[in-house]
Design an enzyme around this catalytic site. Structure first.
Site, PDB file in Angstrom:
ATOM      1  N   ASP A 102      -3.933 -11.393  12.308  1.00  0.00           N
ATOM      2  CA  ASP A 102      -5.556 -11.114  12.698  1.00  0.00           C
ATOM      3  C   ASP A 102      -6.473 -11.452  12.448  1.00  0.00           C
ATOM      4  OD1 ASP A 102      -5.048  -8.958  10.928  1.00  0.00           O
ATOM      5  OD2 ASP A 102      -7.147  -8.911  10.991  1.00  0.00           O
ATOM      6  N   GLU A 107      -5.717   0.288   4.427  1.00  0.00           N
ATOM      7  CA  GLU A 107      -6.264  -1.118   3.884  1.00  0.00           C
ATOM      8  C   GLU A 107      -7.829  -0.582   3.630  1.00  0.00           C
ATOM      9  OE1 GLU A 107      -9.572  -3.535   6.844  1.00  0.00           O
ATOM     10  OE2 GLU A 107      -7.655  -4.468   7.111  1.00  0.00           O
ATOM     11  N   SER A 108      -8.400  -0.672   2.699  1.00  0.00           N
ATOM     12  CA  SER A 108      -9.247  -0.519   2.174  1.00  0.00           C
ATOM     13  C   SER A 108     -10.315  -1.508   1.856  1.00  0.00           C
ATOM     14  CB  SER A 108      -9.905  -0.894   0.582  1.00  0.00           C
ATOM     15  OG  SER A 108      -9.219  -1.869   0.265  1.00  0.00           O
ATOM     16  N   HIS A 109     -11.533  -0.675   2.776  1.00  0.00           N
ATOM     17  CA  HIS A 109     -13.227  -1.516   2.696  1.00  0.00           C
ATOM     18  C   HIS A 109     -13.712  -0.646   1.925  1.00  0.00           C
ATOM     19  CE1 HIS A 109     -14.326  -4.061   6.285  1.00  0.00           C
ATOM     20  NE2 HIS A 109     -13.309  -4.870   6.034  1.00  0.00           N
ATOM     21  N   ASP A 116      -3.911  -5.318  13.095  1.00  0.00           N
ATOM     22  CA  ASP A 116      -2.591  -5.590  11.724  1.00  0.00           C
ATOM     23  C   ASP A 116      -1.768  -5.101  12.486  1.00  0.00           C
ATOM     24  OD1 ASP A 116      -3.801  -6.984   9.546  1.00  0.00           O
ATOM     25  OD2 ASP A 116      -4.476  -5.513   8.169  1.00  0.00           O
ATOM     26  N   SER A 153     -16.029 -13.164  11.069  1.00  0.00           N
ATOM     27  CA  SER A 153     -16.578 -12.400  12.171  1.00  0.00           C
ATOM     28  C   SER A 153     -15.169 -11.344  12.869  1.00  0.00           C
ATOM     29  CB  SER A 153     -16.889 -13.167  13.393  1.00  0.00           C
ATOM     30  OG  SER A 153     -17.639 -13.817  12.953  1.00  0.00           O
ATOM     31  N   SER A 165      -6.988  -2.984  -3.700  1.00  0.00           N
ATOM     32  CA  SER A 165      -8.236  -2.836  -4.267  1.00  0.00           C
ATOM     33  C   SER A 165      -8.874  -2.891  -5.755  1.00  0.00           C
ATOM     34  CB  SER A 165      -8.923  -1.722  -3.615  1.00  0.00           C
ATOM     35  OG  SER A 165     -10.789  -2.307  -4.200  1.00  0.00           O
ATOM     36  N   HIS A 176      -8.615 -10.046  -4.154  1.00  0.00           N
ATOM     37  CA  HIS A 176      -8.363  -9.531  -2.783  1.00  0.00           C
ATOM     38  C   HIS A 176      -7.722  -9.778  -2.273  1.00  0.00           C
ATOM     39  CE1 HIS A 176      -9.969  -7.091   0.377  1.00  0.00           C
ATOM     40  NE2 HIS A 176     -10.031  -7.991   1.482  1.00  0.00           N
ATOM     41  N   TYR A 212      -4.245 -11.018  -4.739  1.00  0.00           N
ATOM     42  CA  TYR A 212      -3.286 -10.174  -5.575  1.00  0.00           C
ATOM     43  C   TYR A 212      -3.097 -10.422  -7.525  1.00  0.00           C
ATOM     44  CZ  TYR A 212      -2.883  -7.115  -1.793  1.00  0.00           C
ATOM     45  OH  TYR A 212      -3.465  -6.280  -0.440  1.00  0.00           O
TER      46      TYR A 212
END
Length: 725
Positions: A270, A94-96, A118, A315, A529, A34, A37
C-alpha cells in the site's frame, strides 16, 4: 525537507556523486525515524516473534497468523480439535499522532485508511478495527477539540468502508496535551491460498498503480512524523497531512478482494509513508531486485505535478501491485469495474531502482541501500528514579466518586456508539467489555481482541508498567474464554535524543517483550512512533498493545453481575502499592508500582478455562481504577453486589491497580478454587443481589460501609457523555 549532512555523506559515498533533488528527498523520508526506526530498531530484537502459528512476522505490511482449528466451519465444531485450519488472520497497527494534532479529523481518518490498506496488501479482507486514543486532560478545551475531531474521523472512515470498530481504549493524561496519540489496529481474514506479500517476485513483471489519483497532499509526511511538534504545527504542517476518501477505499477493498480471488497479484504494497517512492522501492528491495518507473504515467488529480511530488505525495487510497504482463489487462478491467484509476507505471528489473520523468532520470539508486542503508542511532539512556511513598489521605467516598467518575476510567460509550461495530455481522461481543469477540465462522472460531495501554502505569514505572499492560490485555482475552495467540505493538515515545526519554522508552520495550515472552505470545509486528514531543514536553512512554486470542465458538461470559452467585477475587493482591493508580492521578502523591504475579502464564491459561465453565456467571478484569471501578462496572439496574473487604487499608484495597486480577461470579466457587490452586489466590468478596446497589463493607480496623446504587454509578461513569452533549 532536507537530508542531514551526515546522511548525505553516506549517500554520496554510495552513489559516487551528489544525489539528485528527488533522490535526496527520497533518502530523507525513507531514512527518517518514522520509516527506518533508527533509534528503536536496536531495541526491537528483544521481542520474540516466532511460533508455529506465525506465517509472516515483522517486516511486511501486516503480520499473518494461522488460526487454530476449532471445527469444520459448519458451526458444529469438532470435539477433538483435530482438523487443520487453512484460515489465517492478518494483524497490523499504526500511529497517526502528529497528523491528528494538526488536523484531528483527517489525521485520524487516514490512520484508519492506512492500516486497512496494509491488511489488503497481504491478500486479506479487513474484519475488525480497534482504536487506542490518548489526549491531554479532559477538562481542557483544546483536548476536547482534538478528542471530538479524532473520534469523528475514525467513525466516519470506518463506518463508510464497512469495517467494524470493535474495541480500543481512551486515556486522558496531562502530558498528552501538546501531542495526542492515535493508534489504530486492524485484523483481516484470508485463506492460506490467498496470501500475498510485499516481496517482488520476478524481473519483467509490471508495476501497476490502482486507486485514487495522486495529488499534493501528505508531502513529506514521513519526515514530519519524525520531528517534535512545533508550536505553529497546526498551521505550518497542514500540507503534510493526508486527506482521506473512504468511499474510494471501500471500492479498493472490494477490487483487491477480486484481484486476490483471481490470483492476479504477485506482490502488493500500500502507498503510505513516502508515497509511491516508499512503496515501490521497499517492494523490490525485499526481493533484492530493482525497478524502472516512469513517473509521468502515474494518474494524477492535480495539474503540473513534478517528479518529486509524484514520488513522495502520500495521497490516500492507492495500492502498488506487481502483476505478470499477461494479467495486466484483467487487472485494468477490475479497476475500471470499481471506478478506480489504474496506471501501468513500470516494471520490476534486476538492477537499480530507477525513476524517470519525461525522459530524464531523477532517481537511480540501489533499492536495498535505500531501504536498509540508514545508520542506526546510538543513544544514551537514563533510568527513571525510584518513586518515594507519598500518599494522600483522601476521604473514601470522595475518592470513590473521583476515581469511578474519572474520564480515563469512566464509560467510553460516547465514543463507541459513534462506531458501527456490528457491520459484517461477525461481532459477538462488542465495545465496552473486557475484549471484543468476533465470529470466524469459516473455522468455528471465536477471535477475541483487546487493545490499549496505561499511561499512568508506564509513567510510574516504564518497565513494570509495560509488563502489566501485556498481562492486562491477555487477562481481557482470557476473561472471554480465549487463549492468547499473538500481538502487535505500537511503541510511542518522546524525543529519543533526551536520555531520560530514551530510558523510559527502552523500559517499555523490555517490559513488553519480557511479559509477552512469559505468556508465550509472539509479537508479530508493530509500529514505532518517536519524537512525540512538543512545547508541552514529552508524552509518557506508551506501549499500545493489540492482542488476539481464540476459543471454540462465539459465546462468552458477560461482564455484568447477576442477582445470584458468589463473587470471587482471583489474583495476587498488593494493597499497599498505589503507584500508577488513578487514585494518585486524582489526588497527587507517589508510590511504588504494584508487584506482578508469580505465575502470569498459568493464571491466564486457567482463567480462559474457567471463563467457559458451566458455573461461571460473569467475569471482569480488575485494572484501571482498581477494584472500585471493576465492581462499579459490574453493577446494573438488574443486579447489585454485596461485598465485604477484610483490610487495614480501604484505599489501598479499593484503588491499587495490581495487574493479573479478575472478578468471577460463579455458582461453583469450589471448582474455581480447585482450578487456581497453586496458581493464584482466591478470595470470596460477597454475592450478587437483586437491588442494583454496590455495597462494600470494610471489616477490619475501619468497620465502615461504602454504598452506591446503579443510577449513581451510571451518572458518575457518564461524565464524557454529559460534558460533550
Amino acid at each position: 525537507m532536507s537530508l542531514a549532512d551526515s546522511d548525505r555523506e553516506l549517500v554520496v559515498e554510495e552513489l559516487g556523486r551528489d544525489p539528485t533533488p528527488a533522490e535526496a528527498a527520497l533518502f530523507e523520508n525513507l531514512w527518517s525515524e518514522h520509516c527506518a526506526y533508527r533509534s528503536s530498531r536496536p531495541l526491537l530484537s528483544a521481542f520474540d516473534s516466532e511460533g508455529e502459528q506465525v506465517v509472516v512476522g515483522p517486516g511486511d505490511d501486516a503480520a499473518v497468523v494461522a488460526l487454530p482449528a476449532h471445527g469444520d466451519g459448519d458451526g458444529d465444531g469438532n470435539e477433538d480439535g483435530s482438523e487443520e485450519s487453512d484460515q489465517y488472520i492478518t494483524m497490523g497497527i499504526e500511529s497517526h499522532n502528529h497528523p491528528s494534532y494538526v488536523d484531528p479529523f483527517d489525521g485520524a481518518a487516514t490512520g484508519v485508511g492506512g492500516i486497512v490498506r496494509d491488511t489488503l496488501s497481504m491478500g486479506a479482507y479487513p474484519i475488525a478495527l480497534t482504536d487506542s486514543l490518548y489526549f491531554g486532560e479532559f477538562d481542557r478545551e483544546h483536548s476536547r477539540y482534538l478528542f471530538e475531531g479524532v473520534v469523528e474521523g475514525i467513525s466516519h472512515y470506518g463506518n463508510c468502508i464497512g469495517v467494524p470498530t470493535v474495541g480500543g481504549s481512551v486515556d486522558f493524561h496531562p502530558d498528552y496535551e501538546g501531542n495526542p496519540l492515535v493508534n489504530v489496529a486492524c485484523v483481516g481474514l484470508l485463506s492460506a491460498d490467498d496470501l500475498v506479500t510485499a516481496v517482488a517476485q520476478q524481473p519483467g513483471n509490471k508495476l501497476v498503480l490502482v486507486g485514487n489519483g495522486t495529488g499534493r497532499d501528505g508531502l513529506g509526511g514521513a519526515s514530519f512524523a519524525s520531528e517534535d511538534l512545533a508550536e505553529d504545527a497546526e498551521t505550518e504542517d497542514r500540507p503534510a497531512v493526508q486527506v482521506g476518501d473512504p468511499y474510494t477505499e471501500k471500492l479498493l477493498i472490494e477490487a483487491n478482494e477480486e484481484l486476490v480471488a483471481e490470483n492476479l497479484l504477485e506482490s502488493a504494497r500500500d502507498l503510505g509513508a513516502a508515497g509511491l517512492g516508499g512503496a515501490s522501492s521497499e517492494m523490490v528491495a525485499k526481493g533484492r531486485l530493482g525497478a524502472h518507473i516512469e513517473l509521468e504515467r502515474v494518474h494524477q488529480r492535480e495539474p503540473n505535478m513534478n517528479a518529486l511530488e509524484i514520488l513522495l505525495a502520500e495521497s490516500q487510497e492507492r495500492m502498488c501491485y506487481e502483476v505478470e504482463p499477461g494479467n495486466v489487462d484483467r487487472v485494468r478491467e477490475i479497476a475500471e469495474k470499481y471506478d478506480l484509476g489504474c496506471s501501468v507505471i513500470g516494471e520490476v528489473t534486476e538492477e537499480n531502482y530507477v525513476c524517470t520523468f519525461e525522459g530524464e532520470t531523477v532517481v537511480d539508486v540501489d533499492a536495498y541501500f535505500l531501504g536498509e542503508g540508514a545508520p542506526m542511532n546510538d543513544l544514551e539512556t537514563e533510568s527513571p528514579p525510584e518513586p518515594e511513598t507519598d500518599l494522600p489521605d483522601a476521604d473514601l467516598e470522595a475518592a470513590f466518586d473521583a476515581v469511578v467518575g474519572s474520564p480515563s476510567t469512566a464509560s467510553k460509550r460516547w465514543v463507541y456508539r459513534q462506531y458501527d461495530h456490528e457491520v459484517g455481522v461477525r461481532t459477538s461481543v462488542g465495545p465496552g467489555d473486557d475484549a471484543a469477540l468476533i465470529a470466524i465462522r469459516e473455522s468455528d472460531t471465536g477471535l477475541a481482541i483487546s487493545a490499549g495501554a496505561a499511561p499512568n502505569w508506564t509513567s510510574a514505572d516504564p518497565e513494570n508498567g509495560a509488563k502489566a499492560v501485556a498481562l492486562e490485555n491477555a487477562t481481557n482475552l482470557a476473561a472471554k474464554g480465549a487463549t492468547p495467540l499473538a500481538a502487535v505493538d505500537c511503541l510511542n515515545g518522546g524525543n529519543p535524543e533526551k536520555p531520560e526519554v530514551y530510558g523510559g522508552f527502552s523500559g517499555i520495550v523490555d517490559g513488553l517483550a519480557e511479559m509477552c515472552s512469559t505468556l508465550s505470545v509472539p509479537v508479530v509486528g508493530g509500529n514505532v512512533s518517536l519524537y512525540n514531543d512538543s512545547v508541552s514536553g514529552p508524552i509518557p512512554p506508551t506501549p499500545t498493545l493489540a492482542m488476539v486470542g481464540t476459543k471454540a465458538g462465539y459465546e462468552a461470559p458477560p461482564l455484568e453481575a447477576t442477582p445470584e452467585g458468589e463473587l470471587l477475587l482471583v489474583g495476587q493482591r498488593d494493597e499497599f502499592a498505589l503507584g500508577g493508580s488513578e487514585y494518585l492521578a486524582q489526588f497527587g502523591g507517589t508510590d511504588r508500582f504494584p508487584a506482578l504475579p508469580d505465575e502470569p502464564a498459568a493464571f491466564v491459561e486457567t482463567l480462559a478455562d474457567i471463563a467457559d465453565a458451566d458455573g461461571t456467571l460473569a467475569v471482569h478484569d480488575v485494572s484501571h481504577g482498581g477494584l472500585a471501578v471493576a465492581l462499579a462496572e459490574m453493577v446494573s439496574s438488574n443486579a447489585g453486589l454485596a461485598v465485604s473487604l477484610s483490610t487495614a487499608d480501604p484505599r489501598g484495597a479499593l484503588f491499587n491497580e495490581a495487574a493479573g486480577r479478575v472478578l468471577i461470579q460463579t455458582t461453583d466457587s469450589e471448582a474455581v478454587r480447585e482450578a487456581f490452586d497453586g496458581v493464584a489466590p482466591v478470595v470470596s468478596l460477597g454475592r450478587g443481589t437483586d437491588d442494583g446497589t454496590l455495597s462494600i463493607e470494610f471489616t477490619d480496623d475501619t468497620a465502615s460501609t461504602l454504598a452506591a446504587d446503579a443510577d449513581t454509578i451510571r451518572e458518575l461513569r457518564s461524565i464524557i457523555e454529559t460534558e460533550l452533549e
